[in-house]
Design a protein around this motif. Structure first.
Motif, PDB file in Angstrom:
ATOM      1  N   ILE B  79       8.424   6.106   6.698  1.00 43.50           N
ATOM      2  CA  ILE B  79       7.795   4.787   6.730  1.00 43.50           C
ATOM      3  C   ILE B  79       7.915   4.145   5.362  1.00 43.50           C
ATOM      4  CG2 ILE B  79       6.289   5.185   8.703  1.00 43.50           C
ATOM      5  CD1 ILE B  79       4.133   6.058   6.925  1.00 43.50           C
ATOM      6  N   LYS B  83       0.938   0.138   5.122  1.00 48.93           N
ATOM      7  CA  LYS B  83       0.381  -0.451   6.339  1.00 48.93           C
ATOM      8  C   LYS B  83       0.844   0.280   7.593  1.00 48.93           C
ATOM      9  CE  LYS B  83      -0.074  -5.114   4.552  1.00 48.93           C
ATOM     10  NZ  LYS B  83       0.813  -6.242   4.260  1.00 48.93           N
ATOM     11  N   GLU B  84       1.956   0.975   7.464  1.00 48.84           N
ATOM     12  CA  GLU B  84       2.513   1.638   8.657  1.00 48.84           C
ATOM     13  C   GLU B  84       1.829   2.970   8.958  1.00 48.84           C
ATOM     14  OE1 GLU B  84       6.873   1.802   9.174  1.00 48.84           O
ATOM     15  OE2 GLU B  84       6.891   0.490   7.418  1.00 48.84           O
ATOM     16  N   THR B  88       1.270   4.749  12.844  1.00 48.48           N
ATOM     17  CA  THR B  88       2.004   5.979  13.141  1.00 48.48           C
ATOM     18  C   THR B  88       1.118   6.975  13.877  1.00 48.48           C
ATOM     19  OG1 THR B  88       3.132   5.601  11.061  1.00 48.48           O
ATOM     20  CG2 THR B  88       3.495   7.719  12.123  1.00 48.48           C
TER      21      THR B  88
END
Lengths: 315, 368
Positions: B79, B83-84, B88
């Motif tokens: 990633i 923010k990801e 996930t």
């Protein structure tokens, strides 16, 4: 002194079973009260009484399965408490419930019980031949899949396979159809001639006449021990069979009359026992007409064992 | 003798004709071994990992490679922004996210320390604890490599070595446990049910009114289940050696001797249960609730005995399975000889004597 008859007269040898004041309680229930009787060798002795009278308890005491609270019992001259091993070698026992292995075939059951008693089917085949030929066509069928009558025959074969001296049959005909019942008693008659003593219990009064001697039992007590003929002839009162179009009311009215000593429902008729010789059928008929009965039929009948049982059990 | 043989043959007929029960009895060990071996394992394998590397450098590359190379982890996603991370987890794409700080290698070189964050999905706390522990270990091993390369080689690093089971393979623990349980199930439960069935069906009445010796009745009831237990013992051994790769480190003969002794104890227990009960259900309940559950919970098969309160530790001493499992572990896993399990053997021997004595004394020659 292992054998009872050694310190008693040789006369004891004549008895296949001897019971002296045997009592048994289950907690507060008195299952057997002071039972005393002898069974002669080669006799068919019937214990006749309703369910719960104590028949099975008596059988279990005599077959050494349970212990009596008091009293002495001898089977084939051996004491049921101290010499139970000897008794177990020489008696045949058929419990009231079908007690063979349902998942074994007819032949396997018979073979198993033969080896349990240290014998073979061939050795005593003569004794069971008449019975076994009837179930032989099904010898590869599992015992659980047999009909009631067939099961009974197989159980009898298994109980006979070691040529017992005394055979105990606890309600062998309960739940068996009338034809098979008749056949069964025919087989018992034959066994008697090969010298086997048979103690048989039954709740069916009509089977009593097929025994040499019977004991009537109720609530753990013997009411009478005699031959079926003597028991019937000792019936003192007159006995009438009464019918009318309203049977339930008839029973009530008959019982209300002070002159009719006893009255019981017997199938489609009521049996009335009369001990007053002045009392005639006409008086009874008038009495019933007064009470509104129609189609009245009264006839004098010979007492059966069942009538005697009813008479004795009420007094 | 002929009596006994014919009786034993009859018992085999009973068992062989009751096909569902026989299949269950022979299938249980296989199913249990497979369940414990492959499904119900506490090891965490192939955990899906996502990695966030803000500054790609040599250090982060080597750590990620190491994680990916481990059997416990699969790196499934890279990633590119913090923010990801949350999505996930939400997509259930990863159970663990490894987050490196900016300029990881640079910080490590300049200040001697760098930070890496392990974010775990702790829905299953046990699994989370396990795999974060594994991941920390992997990172620590890299740190060790770095130190080896550095100029200061005298650093003392605490070393943890897991004796006998360095990979903490669960099979080493549960194979003896399953053995202990199956033997008890077959011997104690089935023997007691077989004897009580005769009582319930009324056939005991007929058997009692015969010259059959009580000891023959007992022997012939025991024999088929003894044979079944031996078959199961062999099945479990084959499965654990060939399917689960658990070697028999010690002598197979000692293992057989201890197992025979344990089978004997279980049979005696079954006999005792049968003398205490008069219906098949009662026999099943007593052997199920009274024997199986204590064996599972208190024999050390699932929960370590050392962690139990003193009272339970004492109680566990009367459970035959505890001694058997401990002996099997010593012989099978640690490779010790029969002399090192003398204590277990003598306890089991004593138990079998006591149980046989009680049940023979209690075996009734009459109905009540």
């Amino acid at each position: 002194m292992s054998r009872y008859q050694m310190d008693n007269e040789n006369i004891k040898l004549d008895f296949a079973i001897k019971c002296e004041s045997v009592s048994k309680n289950y907690k507060k229930n008195e299952a057997l009260k002071d039972i005393k009787f002898d069974v002669n060798r080669g006799e068919i002795f019937g214990i006749i009484g309703p369910d719960g009278a104590g028949k099975t308890t008596l059988f279990r005491i005599l077959t050494t399965l349970i212990l009596a609270d008091s009293g002495i019992a001898l089977v084939d001259g051996f004491d049921v408490v101290n010499e139970y091993k000897e008794i177990r070698k020489r008696v045949g026992y058929m419990p009231g419930r079908f007690s063979l292995y349902q998942d074994l075939t007819v032949e396997e059951n018979l073979n198993f019980f033969a080896t349990v008693f240290n014998t073979t089917i061939e050795e005593n085949y003569e004794l069971i031949k008449d019975i076994y030929v009837q179930i032989e066509p099904f010898k590869n069928r599992r015992a659980g899949k047999l009909s009631g009558g067939m099961k009974q025959k197989l159980a009898l074969c298994c109980a006979l396979i070691h040529k017992p001296s005394v055979l105990f049959l606890d309600e062998p005909t309960t739940g068996v159809d009338p034809v098979s019942r008749k056949e069964f008693w025919g087989m018992l008659k034959k066994l008697k001639f090969s010298g086997i003593t048979i103690l048989v219990s039954t709740p069916y009064m009509d089977e009593a006449s097929l025994c040499d001697r019977i004991a009537l039992i109720q609530n753990g007590k013997f009411l009478k021990i005699d031959t079926p003929q003597n028991i019937v002839t000792q019936y003192e009162n007159k006995l009438w069979a009464v019918q009318s179009s309203n049977m339930p009311k008839l029973l009530k009215d008959l019982r209300a009359n002070y002159l009719t000593e006893k009255c019981f429902a017997f199938g489609d008729k009521h049996h009335v026992s009369i001990d007053n010789l002045q009392f005639t059928q006409e008086i009874l008929r008038d009495y019933l007409l007064e009470n509104g009965h129609t189609n009245i039929e009264i006839s004098e009948i010979k007492p059966s064992v069942e009538d005697c049982f009813m008479q004795l059990s009420q007094s | 003798m002929k009596q006994l043989m014919s009786f034993i043959r009859k018992e085999f007929y009973h068992i062989l004709r009751d096909k569902p029960t026989m299949l269950i009895l022979l299938g249980i060990p296989i199913i249990q071994i497979i369940l414990f071996g492959y499904a119900l394992t506490t090891e965490v394998k192939n955990t899906q990992v996502a990695v966030f590397v803000p500054t790609n450098d040599e250090a982060t590359q080597r750590i990620v490679e190491k994680i990916n190379a481990s059997a416990y982890f699969d790196v499934v996603k890279y990633i590119h922004s913090s923010k990801e991370i949350q999505p996930t987890f939400n997509d259930a794409k990863a159970k663990l996210v490894v987050v490196f700080e900016d300029h990881f290698a640079q910080n490590l070189r300049r200040t001697g320390s760098a930070h890496v964050q392990l974010i775990a999905d702790a829905t299953d706390p046990n699994a989370a604890t396990s795999f974060t522990f594994y991941a920390s270990n992997i990172i620590a091993s890299y740190q060790k490599e770095l130190m080896a390369e550095s100029k200061n080689p005298y650093q003392i690093i605490p070393e943890v070595k897991m004796l006998y089971n360095p990979q903490m393979i669960g099979a080493y623990n549960f194979v003896p446990g399953v053995l202990g349980m199956i033997m008890l199930l077959i011997c104690a439960m089935m023997t007691s049910i077989a004897i009580v069935r005769e009582k319930e069906m009324g056939t005991m009445e007929v058997l009692l009114v015969s010259p059959m010796k009580p000891i023959y009745t007992i022997l012939s009831k025991i024999t088929p289940y003894f044979v079944l237990s031996c078959v199961n013992f062999i099945t479990i051994m084959l499965l654990s050696v060939y399917a689960l790769k658990v070697p028999i480190a010690g002598s197979f003969l000692s293992l057989v001797v201890v197992s025979l002794l344990y089978i004997f104890v279980s049979l005696a227990l079954g006999l005792l249960v049968s003398t205490l009960t008069s219906s098949q259900q009662a026999a099943m309940l007593i052997s199920g609730m009274g024997l199986m559950i204590p064996v599972m919970l208190l024999s050390g098969m699932i929960f370590p005995i050392e962690n139990m309160p003193i009272a339970l530790q004492w109680f566990s001493k009367i459970i035959p399975a505890r001694w058997y499992i401990s002996a099997v572990k010593s012989i099978m896993i640690q490779g010790l000889g029969i002399t090192s399990v003398l204590k277990e053997v003598s306890v089991l021997g004593f138990m079998s004597l006591v149980l046989v004595a009680i049940s023979l004394k209690k075996f009734k020659v009459r109905l009540e």
